[in-house]
Write a protein that holds these residues in place. Structure first.
Motif, PDB file in Angstrom:
ATOM      1  N   ARG A 166       1.258  -1.563  -0.116  1.00 59.50           N
ATOM      2  CA  ARG A 166      -0.583  -0.166  -0.067  1.00 59.50           C
ATOM      3  C   ARG A 166       0.859   1.495  -0.410  1.00 59.50           C
ATOM      4  NH1 ARG A 166      -1.792   2.656   4.646  1.00 59.50           N
ATOM      5  NH2 ARG A 166      -0.908   1.161   5.526  1.00 59.50           N
ATOM      6  N   ILE A 167       1.409   1.037   0.974  1.00 60.00           N
ATOM      7  CA  ILE A 167       3.039   2.504   1.361  1.00 60.00           C
ATOM      8  C   ILE A 167       3.405   2.771  -0.172  1.00 60.00           C
ATOM      9  CG2 ILE A 167       4.606   3.535   2.832  1.00 60.00           C
ATOM     10  CD1 ILE A 167       2.345   2.335   4.906  1.00 60.00           C
ATOM     11  N   ALA A 168       4.654   1.585  -0.407  1.00 63.80           N
ATOM     12  CA  ALA A 168       4.849   1.304  -1.715  1.00 63.80           C
ATOM     13  C   ALA A 168       5.283   0.571  -1.997  1.00 63.80           C
ATOM     14  CB  ALA A 168       6.549   1.593  -0.396  1.00 63.80           C
ATOM     15  N   PRO A 169       4.201   0.605  -3.538  1.00 68.25           N
ATOM     16  CA  PRO A 169       3.516  -1.056  -4.147  1.00 68.25           C
ATOM     17  C   PRO A 169       4.860  -0.929  -5.306  1.00 68.25           C
ATOM     18  CG  PRO A 169       2.488   1.685  -4.174  1.00 68.25           C
ATOM     19  CD  PRO A 169       3.030   1.972  -3.515  1.00 68.25           C
ATOM     20  N   HIS A 170       6.285   0.356  -5.430  1.00 66.87           N
ATOM     21  CA  HIS A 170       7.348  -0.022  -6.298  1.00 66.87           C
ATOM     22  C   HIS A 170       8.326  -0.854  -5.801  1.00 66.87           C
ATOM     23  CE1 HIS A 170       8.044   2.905  -4.052  1.00 66.87           C
ATOM     24  NE2 HIS A 170       9.639   2.909  -3.771  1.00 66.87           N
ATOM     25  N   THR A 171       8.077  -1.416  -4.403  1.00 65.83           N
ATOM     26  CA  THR A 171       9.110  -1.684  -3.467  1.00 65.83           C
ATOM     27  C   THR A 171       9.138  -3.499  -3.978  1.00 65.83           C
ATOM     28  OG1 THR A 171       8.331  -1.598  -1.458  1.00 65.83           O
ATOM     29  CG2 THR A 171       9.945  -0.350  -2.030  1.00 65.83           C
ATOM     30  N   SER A 172      10.156  -4.003  -3.666  1.00 63.35           N
ATOM     31  CA  SER A 172      10.793  -5.490  -3.290  1.00 63.35           C
ATOM     32  C   SER A 172      10.032  -6.041  -1.997  1.00 63.35           C
ATOM     33  CB  SER A 172      11.300  -5.952  -3.882  1.00 63.35           C
ATOM     34  OG  SER A 172      11.822  -5.796  -4.967  1.00 63.35           O
TER      35      SER A 172
END
Ligand code: MG
Length: 217
Positions: free
Chosen positions: A189-195
């Motif tokens: 939710r907060i950092a959708p681009h991260t793995s």
């Protein structure tokens, strides 16, 4: 009036840091060094994870170095020295983060021609480092299940800036009554681009996956 001046001074410091971070980045790229800024609270497992990664990478002929950032002391520095890799110890005194200027001096002390990967272990803090990029290629933020299931949603700025979020100490999740799916959901939710990578540095769980996420595996 006083307040305005404070704000201006703060903005100057941040702008100067960003400029220095860009210089660090150029310098590292020139030498084809992959630099990874490792963030996380005290006790999240930053040092042990870096140690484990160094050992795996060394076996593959990848030359690692470390900048060990801490408020005081040389505990982590000594641990990294034990792996026979170049290490620079950076004590910040009172500061709760490293900055690009400190890192630039550490880079001067390293033999850049002899490094492929440089880990920077930042000071154990999930708030202050967000304002101070260092010039790294990747930002890896570590939380551990022993800190509870709310560590990701409590630090949205830093999580949003991270390329990889590591959830460490997963073998203790049950005992801590932490559901790692909560942390994963918050990250999505907060950092959708991260793995998001689940690890347990003590057992070595997730280390290969983490290296792949860093494009080193
Ligand atoms: Mg440490």
């Amino acid at each position: 009036m006083h307040q305005v001046k404070d704000v201006e001074l703060g903005a100057d410091i941040l702008a100067a840091n960003r400029k220095m971070a860009e210089e660090n980045s150029r310098h590292l790229k020139k030498h084809q060094i992959k630099c990874i800024d490792v963030l996380g609270a005290i006790g999240s497992g930053k040092t042990l994870i870096i140690e484990k990664l160094i050992e795996i990478l060394k076996k593959r002929g990848i030359r690692c170095g470390v900048i060990a950032g801490d408020v005081a002391g040389d505990d982590d520095y000594q641990r990294f020295k034990g792996h026979r890799v170049p290490v620079i110890n950076l004590n910040t005194g009172k500061e709760c983060h490293l900055d690009a200027h400190l890192v630039s001096h550490a880079l001067e002390k390293l033999d850049m021609g002899k490094l492929d990967v440089l880990f920077i272990e930042n000071v154990g803090n999930l708030v202050c480092p967000a304002d101070f990029p260092l010039g790294s290629e990747l930002t890896v933020t570590i939380v551990s299940v022993t800190e509870g299931d709310d560590m990701i949603r409590k630090h949205p700025v830093l999580m949003g800036m991270s390329d990889i979020i590591v959830v460490n100490k997963v073998s203790l999740a049950k005992i801590m009554r932490v559901d790692t799916r909560v942390l994963e959901k918050d990250a999505a939710r907060i950092a959708p681009h991260t793995s998001v990578i689940l690890t347990d540095a003590v057992t070595g769980t997730g280390m290969e996956e983490l290296l792949r996420a860093m494009k080193l595996g």
